[in-house]
Design a protein around this motif. Structure first.
Motif, PDB file in Angstrom:
ATOM      1  N   VAL A   3      22.052  13.885 -36.693  1.00 39.21           N
ATOM      2  CA  VAL A   3      21.695  12.754 -35.836  1.00 39.21           C
ATOM      3  C   VAL A   3      22.654  12.747 -34.649  1.00 39.21           C
ATOM      4  CG1 VAL A   3      21.526  10.236 -35.722  1.00 39.21           C
ATOM      5  CG2 VAL A   3      20.922  11.424 -37.840  1.00 39.21           C
ATOM      6  N   ILE A   4      22.124  12.480 -33.463  1.00 38.69           N
ATOM      7  CA  ILE A   4      22.942  12.357 -32.263  1.00 38.69           C
ATOM      8  C   ILE A   4      23.043  10.877 -31.905  1.00 38.69           C
ATOM      9  CG2 ILE A   4      23.221  13.061 -29.840  1.00 38.69           C
ATOM     10  CD1 ILE A   4      23.056  15.448 -31.821  1.00 38.69           C
ATOM     11  N   THR A   5      24.262  10.387 -31.712  1.00 39.51           N
ATOM     12  CA  THR A   5      24.485   9.006 -31.280  1.00 39.51           C
ATOM     13  C   THR A   5      25.502   9.005 -30.139  1.00 39.51           C
ATOM     14  OG1 THR A   5      26.241   8.701 -32.922  1.00 39.51           O
ATOM     15  CG2 THR A   5      24.024   7.975 -33.548  1.00 39.51           C
ATOM     16  N   SER A   6      25.699   7.854 -29.528  1.00 39.50           N
ATOM     17  CA  SER A   6      26.621   7.728 -28.401  1.00 39.50           C
ATOM     18  C   SER A   6      28.054   8.053 -28.787  1.00 39.50           C
ATOM     19  CB  SER A   6      26.575   6.310 -27.831  1.00 39.50           C
ATOM     20  OG  SER A   6      25.275   5.982 -27.430  1.00 39.50           O
ATOM     21  N   HIS A   7      28.502   7.494 -29.898  1.00 42.23           N
ATOM     22  CA  HIS A   7      29.844   7.797 -30.394  1.00 42.23           C
ATOM     23  C   HIS A   7      29.806   7.792 -31.915  1.00 42.23           C
ATOM     24  CE1 HIS A   7      30.224   3.460 -31.006  1.00 42.23           C
ATOM     25  NE2 HIS A   7      31.400   3.631 -31.542  1.00 42.23           N
ATOM     26  N   ASP A   8      30.825   8.325 -32.511  1.00 44.47           N
ATOM     27  CA  ASP A   8      30.835   8.566 -33.954  1.00 44.47           C
ATOM     28  C   ASP A   8      31.185   7.286 -34.715  1.00 44.47           C
ATOM     29  OD1 ASP A   8      30.698   9.843 -36.350  1.00 44.47           O
ATOM     30  OD2 ASP A   8      32.478  11.075 -36.062  1.00 44.47           O
ATOM     31  N   ALA A   9      30.207   6.372 -34.824  1.00 42.38           N
ATOM     32  CA  ALA A   9      30.450   5.065 -35.426  1.00 42.38           C
ATOM     33  C   ALA A   9      29.895   4.940 -36.843  1.00 42.38           C
ATOM     34  CB  ALA A   9      29.832   3.977 -34.558  1.00 42.38           C
ATOM     35  N   PHE A  10      29.311   5.973 -37.370  1.00 39.77           N
ATOM     36  CA  PHE A  10      28.603   5.867 -38.645  1.00 39.77           C
ATOM     37  C   PHE A  10      29.217   6.756 -39.727  1.00 39.77           C
ATOM     38  CE2 PHE A  10      25.664   4.487 -35.401  1.00 39.77           C
ATOM     39  CZ  PHE A  10      25.092   3.359 -35.967  1.00 39.77           C
ATOM     40  N   GLY A  11      30.528   6.876 -39.744  1.00 42.89           N
ATOM     41  CA  GLY A  11      31.215   7.760 -40.686  1.00 42.89           C
ATOM     42  C   GLY A  11      30.935   7.466 -42.142  1.00 42.89           C
ATOM     43  N   TYR A  12      31.035   6.211 -42.554  1.00 41.74           N
ATOM     44  CA  TYR A  12      30.791   5.854 -43.953  1.00 41.74           C
ATOM     45  C   TYR A  12      29.336   6.106 -44.330  1.00 41.74           C
ATOM     46  CZ  TYR A  12      35.322   3.545 -43.897  1.00 41.74           C
ATOM     47  OH  TYR A  12      36.655   3.289 -43.798  1.00 41.74           O
ATOM     48  N   PHE A  13      28.425   5.760 -43.438  1.00 47.02           N
ATOM     49  CA  PHE A  13      27.008   5.956 -43.672  1.00 47.02           C
ATOM     50  C   PHE A  13      26.703   7.451 -43.807  1.00 47.02           C
ATOM     51  CE2 PHE A  13      22.539   6.213 -42.518  1.00 47.02           C
ATOM     52  CZ  PHE A  13      22.000   5.110 -43.170  1.00 47.02           C
ATOM     53  N   ALA A  14      27.289   8.243 -42.918  1.00 47.33           N
ATOM     54  CA  ALA A  14      27.080   9.696 -42.938  1.00 47.33           C
ATOM     55  C   ALA A  14      27.581  10.299 -44.243  1.00 47.33           C
ATOM     56  CB  ALA A  14      27.792  10.337 -41.760  1.00 47.33           C
ATOM     57  N   ALA A  15      28.752   9.888 -44.677  1.00 45.78           N
ATOM     58  CA  ALA A  15      29.316  10.433 -45.913  1.00 45.78           C
ATOM     59  C   ALA A  15      28.469  10.059 -47.125  1.00 45.78           C
ATOM     60  CB  ALA A  15      30.749   9.930 -46.092  1.00 45.78           C
ATOM     61  N   HIS A  16      28.015   8.823 -47.167  1.00 48.59           N
ATOM     62  CA  HIS A  16      27.243   8.357 -48.321  1.00 48.59           C
ATOM     63  C   HIS A  16      25.883   9.040 -48.425  1.00 48.59           C
ATOM     64  CE1 HIS A  16      26.271   5.615 -51.575  1.00 48.59           C
ATOM     65  NE2 HIS A  16      25.090   5.419 -50.998  1.00 48.59           N
ATOM     66  N   TYR A  17      25.235   9.278 -47.288  1.00 51.09           N
ATOM     67  CA  TYR A  17      23.877   9.830 -47.294  1.00 51.09           C
ATOM     68  C   TYR A  17      23.817  11.303 -46.883  1.00 51.09           C
ATOM     69  CZ  TYR A  17      22.368   5.100 -48.085  1.00 51.09           C
ATOM     70  OH  TYR A  17      22.187   3.857 -48.630  1.00 51.09           O
ATOM     71  N   GLN A  18      24.966  11.959 -46.853  1.00 52.70           N
ATOM     72  CA  GLN A  18      25.055  13.380 -46.506  1.00 52.70           C
ATOM     73  C   GLN A  18      24.345  13.710 -45.189  1.00 52.70           C
ATOM     74  OE1 GLN A  18      23.784  12.833 -50.037  1.00 52.70           O
ATOM     75  NE2 GLN A  18      25.950  12.406 -50.324  1.00 52.70           N
ATOM     76  N   LEU A  19      24.646  12.908 -44.176  1.00 42.18           N
ATOM     77  CA  LEU A  19      24.128  13.140 -42.828  1.00 42.18           C
ATOM     78  C   LEU A  19      25.274  13.626 -41.952  1.00 42.18           C
ATOM     79  CD1 LEU A  19      22.097   9.850 -42.312  1.00 42.18           C
ATOM     80  CD2 LEU A  19      21.188  12.094 -42.893  1.00 42.18           C
ATOM     81  N   LYS A  20      24.938  14.292 -40.887  1.00 40.61           N
ATOM     82  CA  LYS A  20      25.949  14.695 -39.929  1.00 40.61           C
ATOM     83  C   LYS A  20      25.621  14.026 -38.606  1.00 40.61           C
ATOM     84  CE  LYS A  20      28.584  18.359 -38.072  1.00 40.61           C
ATOM     85  NZ  LYS A  20      29.549  19.212 -38.636  1.00 40.61           N
ATOM     86  N   LEU A  22      26.507  13.589 -34.774  1.00 45.17           N
ATOM     87  CA  LEU A  22      27.154  14.292 -33.676  1.00 45.17           C
ATOM     88  C   LEU A  22      27.166  13.360 -32.472  1.00 45.17           C
ATOM     89  CD1 LEU A  22      25.181  17.614 -34.131  1.00 45.17           C
ATOM     90  CD2 LEU A  22      27.494  17.131 -34.929  1.00 45.17           C
ATOM     91  N   ALA A  23      28.280  13.339 -31.759  1.00 42.93           N
ATOM     92  CA  ALA A  23      28.400  12.422 -30.628  1.00 42.93           C
ATOM     93  C   ALA A  23      29.265  13.042 -29.544  1.00 42.93           C
ATOM     94  CB  ALA A  23      29.025  11.110 -31.091  1.00 42.93           C
ATOM     95  N   PRO A  24      28.901  12.835 -28.290  1.00 45.78           N
ATOM     96  CA  PRO A  24      29.707  13.389 -27.206  1.00 45.78           C
ATOM     97  C   PRO A  24      31.062  12.712 -27.053  1.00 45.78           C
ATOM     98  CG  PRO A  24      27.888  12.103 -26.315  1.00 45.78           C
ATOM     99  CD  PRO A  24      27.698  12.177 -27.802  1.00 45.78           C
TER     100      PRO A  24
END
Length: 112
Positions: A3-20, A22-24
């Motif tokens: 998933v591409i987002t503005s900034h890396d604000a979803f760290g806990y969500f990414a870890a829990h659901y095995q998502l990556k 990416l943000a500039p």
């Protein structure tokens, strides 16, 4: 599952659901992404055919709009990060925000 987002604000969500995510800009929205970082991310989006691109309610949309245009992808719904929305919008409470973000992310990931 990227998933591409503005900034890396979803760290806990990414870890829990095995998502990556990416943000500039990384975690902070205070810094500016370099042209090299943006170009690298555009190439990755094109190479890996990432379609799950999202603006965030608390981030300046210009960079991600430019990135989306250059990568030829259409951003999905706005994600709510770092703050709730106005009462008449989808992120008015924590539970509404979570439901909206999850629904938007699933729709975006289905495009990948």
């Amino acid at each position: 599952r990227k998933v591409i987002t503005s900034h890396d604000a979803f760290g806990y969500f990414a870890a829990h659901y095995q998502l990556k995510f990416l943000a500039p800009q990384g975690v902070s929205t205070d810094g500016e992404a370099s042209a090299k970082q943006v170009a690298s991310l555009i190439r990755q989006i094109q190479r890996e055919k990432i379609k799950a691109v999202f603006l965030e309610n608390m981030a300046n949309p210009k960079l991600l709009e430019q990135l989306s245009k250059e990568a030829n992808v259409v951003p999905g719904d706005t994600l709510y990060a770092d703050a709730l929305s106005a009462p008449d919008q989808p992120g008015a409470s924590y539970l509404k925000m979570a439901k909206h973000n999850i629904t938007a992310l699933v729709a975006g990931l289905q495009k990948n």
